[in-house]
Motif scaffolding. Structure first.
Motif, PDB file in Angstrom:
ATOM      1  N   GLN A  51      10.878 -14.710  -7.100  1.00 21.00           N
ATOM      2  CA  GLN A  51      11.066 -14.277  -5.718  1.00 21.00           C
ATOM      3  C   GLN A  51      11.585 -12.846  -5.657  1.00 21.00           C
ATOM      4  O   GLN A  51      11.139 -12.048  -4.831  1.00 21.00           O
ATOM      5  N   GLU A  52      12.504 -12.520  -6.534  1.00 20.86           N
ATOM      6  CA  GLU A  52      13.055 -11.164  -6.561  1.00 20.86           C
ATOM      7  C   GLU A  52      11.991 -10.157  -6.976  1.00 20.86           C
ATOM      8  O   GLU A  52      11.913  -9.059  -6.429  1.00 20.86           O
ATOM      9  N   SER A  53      11.157 -10.528  -7.924  1.00 22.35           N
ATOM     10  CA  SER A  53      10.067  -9.657  -8.353  1.00 22.35           C
ATOM     11  C   SER A  53       9.078  -9.419  -7.213  1.00 22.35           C
ATOM     12  O   SER A  53       8.637  -8.285  -6.991  1.00 22.35           O
ATOM     13  N   GLN A  54       8.750 -10.484  -6.485  1.00 27.43           N
ATOM     14  CA  GLN A  54       7.853 -10.345  -5.341  1.00 27.43           C
ATOM     15  C   GLN A  54       8.465  -9.448  -4.273  1.00 27.43           C
ATOM     16  O   GLN A  54       7.798  -8.598  -3.688  1.00 27.43           O
ATOM     17  N   ARG A  55       9.766  -9.624  -4.021  1.00 22.89           N
ATOM     18  CA  ARG A  55      10.447  -8.796  -3.030  1.00 22.89           C
ATOM     19  C   ARG A  55      10.442  -7.331  -3.460  1.00 22.89           C
ATOM     20  O   ARG A  55      10.187  -6.433  -2.654  1.00 22.89           O
ATOM     21  N   ALA A  56      10.687  -7.073  -4.734  1.00 22.92           N
ATOM     22  CA  ALA A  56      10.681  -5.708  -5.241  1.00 22.92           C
ATOM     23  C   ALA A  56       9.286  -5.098  -5.135  1.00 22.92           C
ATOM     24  O   ALA A  56       9.140  -3.920  -4.776  1.00 22.92           O
ATOM     25  N   ASP A  57       8.250  -5.874  -5.435  1.00 24.82           N
ATOM     26  CA  ASP A  57       6.876  -5.387  -5.298  1.00 24.82           C
ATOM     27  C   ASP A  57       6.555  -5.037  -3.850  1.00 24.82           C
ATOM     28  O   ASP A  57       5.962  -3.997  -3.573  1.00 24.82           O
TER      29      ASP A  57
END
Length: 78
Positions: A51-57
């Motif tokens: 989820q954090e990776s998706q948010r950062a993307d």
């Protein structure tokens, strides 16, 4: 069953574990929160990381779009 020395509850939880659906002994804290098995904790951490990776993307894409818009307007975003 409350175990005061451990400040934990021990009880029966019905669900799937190790490919078997049955009743399992599980621990709960004094607020009634189920304590996770290590595999459950790992899954939860993996989901949080995804989820954090998706948010950062998404944030990176947003920043790129804003920078492109500024360039269209003749403004150097850097």
């Amino acid at each position: 069953m409350w175990i005061p020395q451990l400040e934990l509850y021990l009880g029966i939880w019905s669900g799937e574990r190790l490919g078997q659906t049955m009743s399992w002994l599980r621990w709960w804290d004094n607020l009634g929160n189920l304590l996770l098995w290590s595999s459950e904790q790992a899954d939860q951490e993996s989901q949080r990381a995804d989820q954090e990776s998706q948010r950062a993307d998404q944030e990176s894409q947003r920043a790129q779009r804003l920078a492109a818009k500024l360039r269209e307007l003749g403004v150097d975003p850097d």
